[in-house]
Write an enzyme that holds these catalytic residues in place. Structure first.
Site, PDB file in Angstrom:
ATOM      1  N   HIS A 117     -47.816  17.205  29.241  1.00  0.00           N
ATOM      2  CA  HIS A 117     -48.524  16.766  28.030  1.00  0.00           C
ATOM      3  C   HIS A 117     -48.742  15.247  28.035  1.00  0.00           C
ATOM      4  O   HIS A 117     -48.412  14.545  27.067  1.00  0.00           O
ATOM      5  CB  HIS A 117     -47.766  17.188  26.770  1.00  0.00           C
ATOM      6  CG  HIS A 117     -47.827  18.666  26.508  1.00  0.00           C
ATOM      7  ND1 HIS A 117     -48.971  19.299  26.090  1.00  0.00           N
ATOM      8  CD2 HIS A 117     -46.887  19.637  26.622  1.00  0.00           C
ATOM      9  CE1 HIS A 117     -48.735  20.597  25.942  1.00  0.00           C
ATOM     10  NE2 HIS A 117     -47.482  20.833  26.268  1.00  0.00           N
ATOM     11  N   ARG A 150     -55.888  19.121  15.799  1.00  0.00           N
ATOM     12  CA  ARG A 150     -55.531  20.172  14.843  1.00  0.00           C
ATOM     13  C   ARG A 150     -55.055  19.545  13.536  1.00  0.00           C
ATOM     14  O   ARG A 150     -54.564  18.411  13.520  1.00  0.00           O
ATOM     15  CB  ARG A 150     -54.426  21.058  15.428  1.00  0.00           C
ATOM     16  CG  ARG A 150     -54.081  22.287  14.590  1.00  0.00           C
ATOM     17  CD  ARG A 150     -52.980  23.092  15.248  1.00  0.00           C
ATOM     18  NE  ARG A 150     -52.669  24.296  14.491  1.00  0.00           N
ATOM     19  CZ  ARG A 150     -51.665  25.117  14.772  1.00  0.00           C
ATOM     20  NH1 ARG A 150     -50.874  24.869  15.817  1.00  0.00           N
ATOM     21  NH2 ARG A 150     -51.442  26.200  14.026  1.00  0.00           N
TER      22      ARG A 150
END
Length: 351
Positions: A117, A150
């Site tokens: 990530h 998001r």
């Protein structure tokens, strides 16, 4: 007027002008996000040449679902990827005419080349030289960075559920060639840097940790951390406005970004931007586990407000992303109601 009076008047005028300019700058910093640019989509991406998509996968933003869709993309009716291992979700997306190379850089295709990530700043610092080693130097190579954003509340709670189940990610973070150390970011629990997990953590404990990496994760993943003391959180706090503006600027400059809550619209924008047909099936606005935890904390407004506080930069980033997303969609003739998620949350947490 004497010469002295004239000079004094000039000095006073300059001081007043300086104060006005300072106030204007402060007003811009604190009351205005980076202005929305005029967006012109340019479907000039060509996987058969030297164009490469680089996916910045921020935790718990529906990135895996996006990669499911992306690795099923087609050009002129032909599949661009083949799934080599569906169990562990691995795929090959070779560049036409150059099988050694991939037109897509992601954990699904090449693994975590720059760390698990990796943030935008980590990826930009690491990836060009890494690809040179993997594929050979090529000055004409063009990297198009893309990501998914998001709603911060839903993302944060999804990460909490992930951690509570006993899952975790690599503790290794690199900035300007240096790894994060315990002194810079004190752990939320004993054994964090030794690799121990935070299984069965309560939501109260999770939200009360000021150094939780989940806090404002999207802003930190998109900003230029090397400009803000890397992992020096005191610098982050002092320069929050600049930190946020850096993330907004990088999001704006990305070739594409989508919103997890608007899958179909994101697919349409992706297809128009890169001239690649990406299939998509609209997912529920709020997946079941997020809905369950929302209901769990709905009776405790203190926890909810703490979550909002922990993600105050992400909340502002998301509002900017909504406006930017809507403006980009408008250029391709697609309208979107960007208030849907907030309306849903307002039913769970009425003011």
């Amino acid at each position: 007027l004497t010469v002295y009076e004239m000079r004094s008047g000039v000095v006073i005028g300059l001081v007043v002008l300086s104060l006005i300019l300072t106030l204007v700058c402060l007003h811009y910093l604190y009351n205005s996000a980076i202005p929305l640019p005029v967006y012109t989509h340019q479907p000039r991406f060509d996987p058969s040449r030297d164009d490469t998509l680089v996916f910045i996968h921020i935790q718990k933003t529906s990135g895996n679902y996006f990669l499911d869709c992306l690795t099923a993309a087609k050009k002129n009716g032909e599949n661009l990827c083949t799934h080599t291992d569906k169990k562990v979700k691995r795929a090959k997306c070779p560049r036409p005419g150059a099988d050694k190379e991939s037109w897509l850089v992601s954990e699904r295709t090449l693994g975590w080349l720059c760390g698990v990530h990796s943030s935008y700043s980590e990826m930009r610092a690491c990836l060009p030289s890494r690809l040179d080693r993997e594929w050979g130097p090529k000055p004409s190579r063009r990297l198009h960075y893309i990501t998914i954003v998001r709603h911060p509340i839903l993302r944060y709670l999804s990460e909490y559920m992930h951690v509570r189940r006993g899952a975790t990610w690599s503790r290794k973070r690199v900035c300007s060639g240096k790894e994060v150390v315990k002194k810079e970011v004190p752990p939320c629990y004993e054994g964090y840097y030794a690799g121990l997990r935070w299984s069965n953590v309560t939501v109260e404990s999770f939200v009360s940790c000021d150094t939780n990496w989940a806090n404002n994760r999207q802003t930190l993943a998109l900003t230029n951390l090397e400009q803000f003391g890397c992992f020096n959180r005191s610098v982050w706090k002092q320069r929050e406005v600049e930190l946020l503006n850096s993330a907004m600027s990088n999001l704006r400059d990305m070739a594409f970004f989508g919103l997890a809550e608007y899958q179909e619209e994101s697919s349409a924008l992706f297809t128009e931007t890169f001239n690649l047909a990406m299939p998509v099936k609209q997912r529920p606005l709020v997946v079941q586990h997020s809905h369950d935890i929302l209901r769990e904390i709905a009776t405790n407004n203190t926890i909810y407000q703490r979550i909002v506080h922990n993600n105050h930069l992400d909340m502002q980033l998301y509002q900017y992303a909504l406006k930017l997303f809507a403006s980009r969609l408008a250029t391709i003739g697609v309208q979107v109601d960007v208030k849907t998620v907030d309306i849903y949350l307002s039913t769970m947490f009425p003011s």
